[in-house]
Write a protein that holds these residues in place. Structure first.
Motif, mmCIF file in Angstrom:
data_model
loop_
_atom_site.group_PDB
_atom_site.id
_atom_site.type_symbol
_atom_site.label_atom_id
_atom_site.label_comp_id
_atom_site.label_asym_id
_atom_site.label_seq_id
_atom_site.Cartn_x
_atom_site.Cartn_y
_atom_site.Cartn_z
ATOM 1 N N ALA A 39 -14.501 -36.372 0.512
ATOM 2 C CA ALA A 39 -13.207 -35.685 0.394
ATOM 3 C C ALA A 39 -12.165 -36.605 -0.229
ATOM 4 O O ALA A 39 -11.357 -36.179 -1.055
ATOM 5 N N HIS A 40 -12.195 -37.876 0.165
ATOM 6 C CA HIS A 40 -11.264 -38.858 -0.386
ATOM 7 C C HIS A 40 -11.440 -38.963 -1.905
ATOM 8 O O HIS A 40 -10.483 -38.846 -2.674
ATOM 9 N N MET A 41 -12.673 -39.145 -2.326
ATOM 10 C CA MET A 41 -12.933 -39.331 -3.751
ATOM 11 C C MET A 41 -12.644 -38.063 -4.558
ATOM 12 O O MET A 41 -12.099 -38.129 -5.651
ATOM 13 N N LEU A 42 -13.000 -36.912 -3.997
ATOM 14 C CA LEU A 42 -12.720 -35.655 -4.708
ATOM 15 C C LEU A 42 -11.206 -35.408 -4.773
ATOM 16 O O LEU A 42 -10.694 -34.915 -5.776
ATOM 17 N N GLY A 43 -10.515 -35.760 -3.712
ATOM 18 C CA GLY A 43 -9.054 -35.628 -3.703
ATOM 19 C C GLY A 43 -8.405 -36.452 -4.801
ATOM 20 O O GLY A 43 -7.485 -36.004 -5.484
ATOM 21 N N GLU A 44 -8.910 -37.666 -4.962
ATOM 22 C CA GLU A 44 -8.405 -38.536 -6.035
ATOM 23 C C GLU A 44 -8.758 -37.943 -7.404
ATOM 24 O O GLU A 44 -7.924 -37.901 -8.308
ATOM 25 N N TYR A 45 -9.977 -37.502 -7.524
ATOM 26 C CA TYR A 45 -10.471 -36.980 -8.806
ATOM 27 C C TYR A 45 -9.678 -35.753 -9.259
ATOM 28 O O TYR A 45 -9.280 -35.644 -10.413
ATOM 29 N N ASN A 47 -6.810 -34.888 -7.996
ATOM 30 C CA ASN A 47 -5.396 -35.119 -7.671
ATOM 31 C C ASN A 47 -4.856 -34.087 -6.677
ATOM 32 O O ASN A 47 -3.786 -33.504 -6.874
ATOM 33 N N ARG A 49 -3.412 -33.571 -3.043
ATOM 34 C CA ARG A 49 -2.780 -34.343 -1.973
ATOM 35 C C ARG A 49 -3.078 -33.757 -0.606
ATOM 36 O O ARG A 49 -3.006 -34.455 0.393
ATOM 37 N N GLU A 50 -3.297 -32.456 -0.579
ATOM 38 C CA GLU A 50 -3.561 -31.793 0.701
ATOM 39 C C GLU A 50 -5.028 -31.983 1.062
ATOM 40 O O GLU A 50 -5.884 -31.182 0.681
ATOM 41 N N ILE A 51 -5.272 -33.070 1.780
ATOM 42 C CA ILE A 51 -6.622 -33.352 2.243
ATOM 43 C C ILE A 51 -6.573 -33.365 3.755
ATOM 44 O O ILE A 51 -5.799 -34.125 4.338
ATOM 45 N N TYR A 52 -7.349 -32.518 4.368
ATOM 46 C CA TYR A 52 -7.357 -32.444 5.821
ATOM 47 C C TYR A 52 -8.730 -32.826 6.356
ATOM 48 O O TYR A 52 -9.703 -32.857 5.611
ATOM 49 N N LYS A 77 -0.817 -26.029 5.043
ATOM 50 C CA LYS A 77 0.556 -25.678 4.662
ATOM 51 C C LYS A 77 0.606 -24.335 3.937
ATOM 52 O O LYS A 77 1.058 -23.350 4.473
ATOM 53 N N ARG B 33 -4.195 -40.104 1.335
ATOM 54 C CA ARG B 33 -5.613 -40.207 1.133
ATOM 55 C C ARG B 33 -6.145 -41.635 1.300
ATOM 56 O O ARG B 33 -7.291 -41.819 1.644
ATOM 57 N N TRP B 141 -12.522 -45.714 -5.207
ATOM 58 C CA TRP B 141 -12.505 -44.267 -4.926
ATOM 59 C C TRP B 141 -11.541 -43.513 -5.832
ATOM 60 O O TRP B 141 -11.615 -42.304 -5.929
#
Lengths: 145, 145
Positions: A39-45, A47, A49-52, A77, B33, B141
């Motif tokens: 999830a961290h890496m996909l969130g970065e990829y 972009n 910000r809403e990662i739970y 949210k 993140r 990451w």
């Protein structure tokens, strides 16, 4: 038989996964702990910000528990399209329960699911996955340290 | 100047970090993140199931925002001793704000903080950190995928 899943294999699988996923999402929910690194890496990829995270306990010392415990359901949210990620969909019990609970709580959101590994015997098939799991997987985040 | 922080350097730093941390914790909170990958690995290492995330937005395209936005403060079950982790304590604004909010909400819990990188100019010093940050860090990451 155990398969040692290295960071390098993971990275290559992440590339395959993102090539498969053509949809765009507003948020990512990691099933903790297994889905957190992904999830961290996909969130970065993407972009995003809403990662739970959502907490589940299904295994205790490599033994599957009868009941999946789910806690800490995230307060989302305003995301409408949400990707749920885990390392592996094994029996599928965890992903199925998480999907049920989230759909109940957020009936208007669209949830899709992705995992690195999937066992064909699972009761639910993720929308995207990379490898079929044929043995116990020692993920690098579990064994490298 | 940018420093490319590889998985291998990260792993070596995680080893240093866990040698420093002699305390034991009931829960880990990742600042999302940035702290998620580290929280995942530490959770596996210490076998802590209670891993939460807290969302903060402090940067937008490498530019620091005036105001730290914190959302999704986790509902902690019953943990008393909690480790908050992030990739980097840079200005320290994020860690300070998170610590304030968590201490307000859970006055009886003990919070400690850990990060991979720390800038000596930060307004708060984490209890444990591995490296002093002297340039922008491209974490694996963020850039490998």
């Amino acid at each position: 038989m155990r398969h040692y899943y290295t960071y390098s294999e993971y990275l290559s699988d992440c590339k395959i996964l993102t090539e498969q996923i053509q949809d765009r999402f507003d948020a990512i929910i990691a099933i903790a702990r297994g889905g957190m690194t992904l999830a961290h890496m996909l969130g970065e990829y993407y972009n995003i910000r809403e990662i739970y995270t959502i907490n589940t306990i299904g295994y205790e010392d490599m033994v599957k528990l009868d009941q999946i415990e789910v806690f800490n359901i995230p307060k989302i949210k305003k995301a409408q399209k949400i990707l749920i990620v885990d390392d592996i969909v094994d029996s599928g019990d965890t992903m199925k329960r998480v999907l049920e609970l989230l759909t109940e709580q957020y009936p208007y959101a669209i949830f899709k699911t992705a995992a690195l590994f999937y066992k064909p015997s699972a009761i639910i098939k993720p929308d995207w996955y990379v490898q079929e799991a044929t043995m116990w997987i020692d993920f690098f985040w579990s064994v490298d340290l």
